[in-house]
Design an enzyme around this catalytic site. Structure first.
Site, PDB file in Angstrom:
ATOM      1  N   GLN A 145      -7.376  26.499  15.637  1.00 23.18           N
ATOM      2  CA  GLN A 145      -7.920  25.665  16.703  1.00 23.18           C
ATOM      3  C   GLN A 145      -6.824  24.812  17.331  1.00 23.18           C
ATOM      4  O   GLN A 145      -6.091  24.129  16.624  1.00 23.18           O
ATOM      5  CB  GLN A 145      -9.048  24.776  16.141  1.00 23.18           C
ATOM      6  N   ASP A 192      -7.869  35.359  19.262  1.00 22.22           N
ATOM      7  CA  ASP A 192      -7.692  34.457  20.404  1.00 22.22           C
ATOM      8  C   ASP A 192      -6.743  35.053  21.448  1.00 22.22           C
ATOM      9  O   ASP A 192      -6.661  34.542  22.567  1.00 22.22           O
ATOM     10  CB  ASP A 192      -7.127  33.095  19.934  1.00 22.22           C
ATOM     11  N   LYS A 224     -18.333  27.471  16.949  1.00 17.00           N
ATOM     12  CA  LYS A 224     -17.865  28.831  16.653  1.00 17.00           C
ATOM     13  C   LYS A 224     -18.463  29.329  15.330  1.00 17.00           C
ATOM     14  O   LYS A 224     -18.918  30.470  15.216  1.00 17.00           O
ATOM     15  CB  LYS A 224     -16.329  28.867  16.593  1.00 17.00           C
TER      16      LYS A 224
END
Lengths: 352, 352
Positions: B158, B181, B114
């Site tokens: 994460q 997200d 990422k």
């Protein structure tokens, strides 16, 4: 066993079997699905077994009529008891505030019934009626007042709202802890997500699942079809059935073969608002049918010149479905009972 | 037409056809589904027609391999252009903050990818690494800092987090406008509800729909099956496909006949995390298959001693599916591209 005996008895008489409260009790004692209050979400994926047990269905089906009136009365009695106890113990009762905009007849009836149900169970209710042409600001200030009022534990805005008002904006204004209709997107998101708990589950879907559970219908692992995807019923219904581990398919206006998909469902929830949409041929023999539809259809032989018709062709479903909710007297009374239940829960969160 | 000719050419060679970027362009010009950026939700229910047009499938299917790497590269190039333009015009660039807790190898790899992708597209990235045994309070204070930092437009944590941490509580802390997200329950609720718009759609489901649209797959009215119901992929995938007017069924660990339900789907999204769960026999000929699974499976012949395997038995699906995403090189690169896209969108909302 009792049920089977009763079925045999009924076979010579009629396709429909009405369950008494006692029988409903008897059924609910054998329920396998988890109760509504504690949503049990397994975290592990169990690999697919090659030979799942086949769902067994009788070929000549006797249809149990799920009596929502009887079940909701039972729930309302329990709510009355709890409210009385609350009053005795701490001198307080739950409070519900209802906001009604305009003069739509249906809405007025629904609101009247909600207020009446509150009175009967000892819940305090307050109604704010606003004119059809009121401004967003006016509704917002009414909601702000109810949001702050400590004697009000539940706030609901009767839908639909007049076209000129921004429904999303208005519903978002309802304080999360008072959102007894469960229409706030945060409640909806928490209903959708595993491991989260919504503060409130919308009343109609909650009532439908309560009917299933109290009728002894196991939900986990069953194929369920929800016909319709409104924010008020279809969507939360799909999400709630999924929380109960059903395999859920949602059918809507764009679905090309709703009939075929419905025919594979063990549980059918019809919430499209189209009278008699679901024909007998749509149903798998033995399916359990929950009919959310209530459409007034002209009927000169009826006292009021109309009668209420569900989304499911009731006469055709008898003899095919293993159980069905009638219209009226099925889901309708459960919706109000669940509203009272949510309002009581909201108050308990504050007081207990 | 180009595609058909290409198919004919390929039939003598191989069951799989790889599409070039040019061909993808060609396909996307004929797409019928609405684009991702403007979700079009019809409000009216059209009553069921007795004779829906049958879906036509070839009996000997040639399978198009949907190249997620090529498509994601194309998207990343466009993002780079936009970021460069933003920098030239206003002297600012989008910023992404990543929170990584612990030393889990997979998570470290994902995070590294990422960060690398950010660098390549000109997005500023900042990484906060916390030890495995950090406290909830420590993460919260890191998140609070990123929430306030005006140079950070997207914040992601994460997953998975170590067991002792409350994932829901931590994800809820991410500021809604920075929730790139899309895991915040309010974003999920707004994704679920008709007439609402989430600020962000979760990256993997968004990438899957982007792949479908860019491959010319019409979604509206199609039967879609989502296998798996995680908060990260399965759930938002089901909700997103429903927004695109597919008839969605969600299959999970409790489903008794996942094979049968999957066999009726025009679009299959497999996100169960079980290697080769979906066999060729599960697929309707002509189905479009999106494989989200990426499981490392031991393979001594491979350079690293393992290879990545999807949820779908790829070799069996070739010749049955009309299109399929490979693993790796299918959904994976799209997830990162969508993360960049969401971060860019977040910055645009502030700057434009």
């Amino acid at each position: 066993m009792f049920l089977i005996a009763r079925k045999a008895l009924a076979s010579a008489q009629n396709k429909a079997i009405h369950l008494s409260t006692r029988e409903v009790h008897c059924l609910s004692s054998i329920l396998v699905s988890p109760p509504l209050v504690s949503l049990d979400l397994p975290e592990n994926w169990t690999p697919y077994s090659d030979h799942p047990p086949p769902v067994s269905f009788e070929s000549e089906q006797k249809t149990v009529v799920i009596d929502g009136k009887v079940i909701s009365e039972e729930i309302r009695t329990k709510i009355s008891d709890e409210v009385r106890k609350m009053k005795n113990d701490i001198g307080k009762v739950p409070g519900l505030a209802v906001v009604l905009v305009g003069q739509q007849k249906d809405s007025q009836t629904y609101v009247r019934n909600k207020i009446l149900a509150c009175e009967e169970t000892g819940i305090k209710s307050v109604l704010a009626e606003l004119p059809e042409d009121c401004t967003e600001g006016e509704i917002m200030s009414v909601l702000a007042k109810f949001n702050e009022d400590t004697s009000v534990h539940g706030v609901l805005v009767q839908l639909p709202l007049p076209q000129h008002l921004d429904e999303a904006k208005i519903l978002n204004m309802v304080r999360l802890e008072k959102d007894v209709d469960g229409f706030h997107p945060l409640n909806m998101g928490n209903l959708a997500m595993r491991g989260r708990e919504p503060l409130f589950v919308s009343c109609t879907p909650k009532g439908c699942v309560e009917l299933l559970i109290r009728s002894g219908v196991e939900i986990a692992g069953k194929n369920a079809v929800v016909i319709g995807r409104s924010n008020i019923v279809g969507l939360p219904m799909s999400l709630l059935l999924q929380r109960y581990d059903a395999t859920v398919s949602t059918v809507h206006a764009f679905s090309k073969d709703p009939e075929q998909i419905t025919r594979e469902a063990d549980i059918v929830v019809a919430a499209a608002g189209i009278p008699n949409l679901v024909r007998g041929s749509w149903l798998k023999p033995g399916a359990v049918v929950i009919d959310v539809g209530t459409c007034p259809v002209e009927d000169s032989s009826s006292e009021h010149g109309y009668r209420l018709v569900g989304d499911v062709c009731y006469e055709e479903a008898l003899g095919v479905a293993s159980a069905i909710t009638p219209v009226p007297g099925g889901v309708g009374p459960m919706t109000i009972a669940m509203l009272l239940c949510n309002t009581l829960d909201a108050a308990k969160r504050i007081f207990l």
